[in-house]
Design an enzyme around this catalytic site. Structure first.
Site, PDB file in Angstrom:
ATOM      1  N   HIS A 238       0.834  -1.213   0.000  1.00 31.30           N
ATOM      2  CA  HIS A 238       0.000   0.000   0.000  1.00 31.30           C
ATOM      3  C   HIS A 238       0.871   1.266   0.000  1.00 31.30           C
ATOM      4  O   HIS A 238       0.727   2.151  -0.834  1.00 31.30           O
ATOM      5  CB  HIS A 238      -0.869   0.052   1.266  1.00 31.30           C
ATOM      6  CG  HIS A 238      -1.877  -1.035   1.426  1.00 31.30           C
ATOM      7  ND1 HIS A 238      -3.039  -1.123   0.698  1.00 31.30           N
ATOM      8  CD2 HIS A 238      -1.911  -2.075   2.287  1.00 31.30           C
ATOM      9  CE1 HIS A 238      -3.748  -2.168   1.093  1.00 31.30           C
ATOM     10  NE2 HIS A 238      -3.096  -2.770   2.059  1.00 31.30           N
TER      11      HIS A 238
HETATM   12  O1  RIB Z   1      -5.299   0.558   4.308  1.00 31.13           O
HETATM   13  C1  RIB Z   1      -3.904   0.403   4.202  1.00 31.13           C
HETATM   14  C2  RIB Z   1      -3.190   1.380   5.042  1.00 31.13           C
HETATM   15  O2  RIB Z   1      -3.493   1.149   6.399  1.00 31.13           O
HETATM   16  C3  RIB Z   1      -1.653   1.267   4.945  1.00 31.13           C
HETATM   17  O3  RIB Z   1      -1.087   2.538   5.134  1.00 31.13           O
HETATM   18  C4  RIB Z   1      -1.303   0.377   6.097  1.00 31.13           C
HETATM   19  O4  RIB Z   1       0.016   0.637   6.605  1.00 31.13           O
HETATM   20  C5  RIB Z   1      -2.317   0.804   7.114  1.00 31.13           C
HETATM   21  O5  RIB Z   1      -1.814   1.968   7.748  1.00 31.13           O
END
Ligand code: RIB
Ligand code: CA
Length: 312
Positions: A238
């Site tokens: 992500h």
């Molecule tokens: O939804 C994904 C996000 O939420 C990413 O930044 C992960 O590290 C969590 O913080």
């Protein structure tokens, strides 16, 4: 090459750690500071992870502590995704030679934005609490921050609920404040990050490369594979994809559109509302939203950056 100054605000977490290592291996950017925020795990852990990681890798960068609570407390919402400490079952030594900045995150953002004279960019890969506090305390930041690249939200979907992504869900009020500040921003949401998956091939390549950062990344991937086997999230990058949006924009297809966030609904708070999927929203475009990913381009770049991390 003139390096672009960045502050990375993060709730380190497994994928945040990989994004940090990629950033330190990215010749295009100068990471001026890392600021920690409550998110995946409590701030005491996200901060400790940031300090321990930078010392372990020998990265000389300012690390600041930050907000411990969102604007609207969500209670004890921490789940198993990143484990108790935030790095799953991966252990790195406690920092013993470095310490946190004397300033908290909002002050660090203010000071560096001033120093960088309008060139500072923010990579925001956790809940937006620190950014909202900084803008609220120092409104001049609305003109001084050049661009906010953030992992969060989704044009369609969610991972906390059917319509809310975690970073925005944790602190929708902060997100609302930041999204209405008028700062140019790019949203890298679940529409693309849920396709940014690494596999055994990448883990093997990184482990064989054998540097501290590449082996640590391989260990984090190993934890993610176990997590996925147990029914948890896959090895989704992500946060590193939000960095890629800033550095290799060719790995994404983005659209200029309106972006807002629902922050009041008991069941809908955290829902990002874009012009992509809402015919009834007729607002001015105020963000670039990533909608398609070229995965091979991203994966090749990410491994190159991680391999360069920590190498002189
Ligand atoms: O939804 C994904 C996000 O939420 C990413 O930044 C992960 O590290 C969590 O913080
Ligand atoms: Ca994160």
């Amino acid at each position: 090459m003139t390096q672009r100054p960045f502050i990375i605000d993060c709730d380190t977490g497994t994928d945040d750690a990989i994004a940090l290592m990629a950033a330190f291996g990215c010749p295009e950017i100068n990471v001026r500071a890392i600021t920690s925020v409550n998110g995946n795990v409590p701030e005491e852990y996200t901060s400790a992870n940031n300090l321990n990681l930078t010392e372990y890798l020998g990265i000389d960068v300012e690390v600041a502590r930050g907000a411990t609570l969102p604007f609207y407390p969500r209670g004890d919402y921490y789940g198993p995704t990143h484990g108790k400490t935030g790095l799953g079952d991966v252990i790195i030594p406690d920092a013993c030679r470095t310490s946190f900045s004397k300033d908290m995150a909002p002050e660090v953002i203010r000071r560096i934005a001033e120093e960088e004279k309008g060139e500072l960019e923010l990579l925001v890969i956790g809940p937006m609490t620190n950014i909202a506090i900084a803008i609220s305390l120092y409104p001049q930041l609305k003109k001084q921050i050049k661009h906010i690249w953030f992992m969060g939200g989704a044009a369609k979907g969610g991972n906390v609920s059917a319509t809310a992504e975690f970073n925005i869900w944790v602190d929708p009020i902060a997100a609302k404040l930041v999204m209405s500040a008028g700062i140019p921003m790019t949203m890298v949401g679940l529409d693309v990050t849920e396709k940014a998956v690494l596999g055994r091939e990448e883990e093997k390549e990184l482990r064989e490369y054998g540097s501290k950062a590449s082996v640590l990344t391989a260990d984090i991937l190993e934890y993610m594979f176990k997590r996925c086997k147990g029914g948890g999230e896959d090895a989704l990058m992500h946060d590193a994809l939000a960095l890629a949006a800033a550095v290799i924009p060719e790995c994404l297809e983005c659209r200029e559109t309106s972006l807002d966030v629902e922050f009041r609904g008991e069941y809908t708070a955290g829902h990002t509302v874009t012009g992509v999927c809402n015919r009834r929203v007729h607002q001015e475009a105020n963000a670039s939203v990533a909608l398609e990913l070229h995965l091979d381009v991203f994966k090749k770049w990410l491994l190159e950056c991680v391999k360069r991390c920590g190498e002189a």
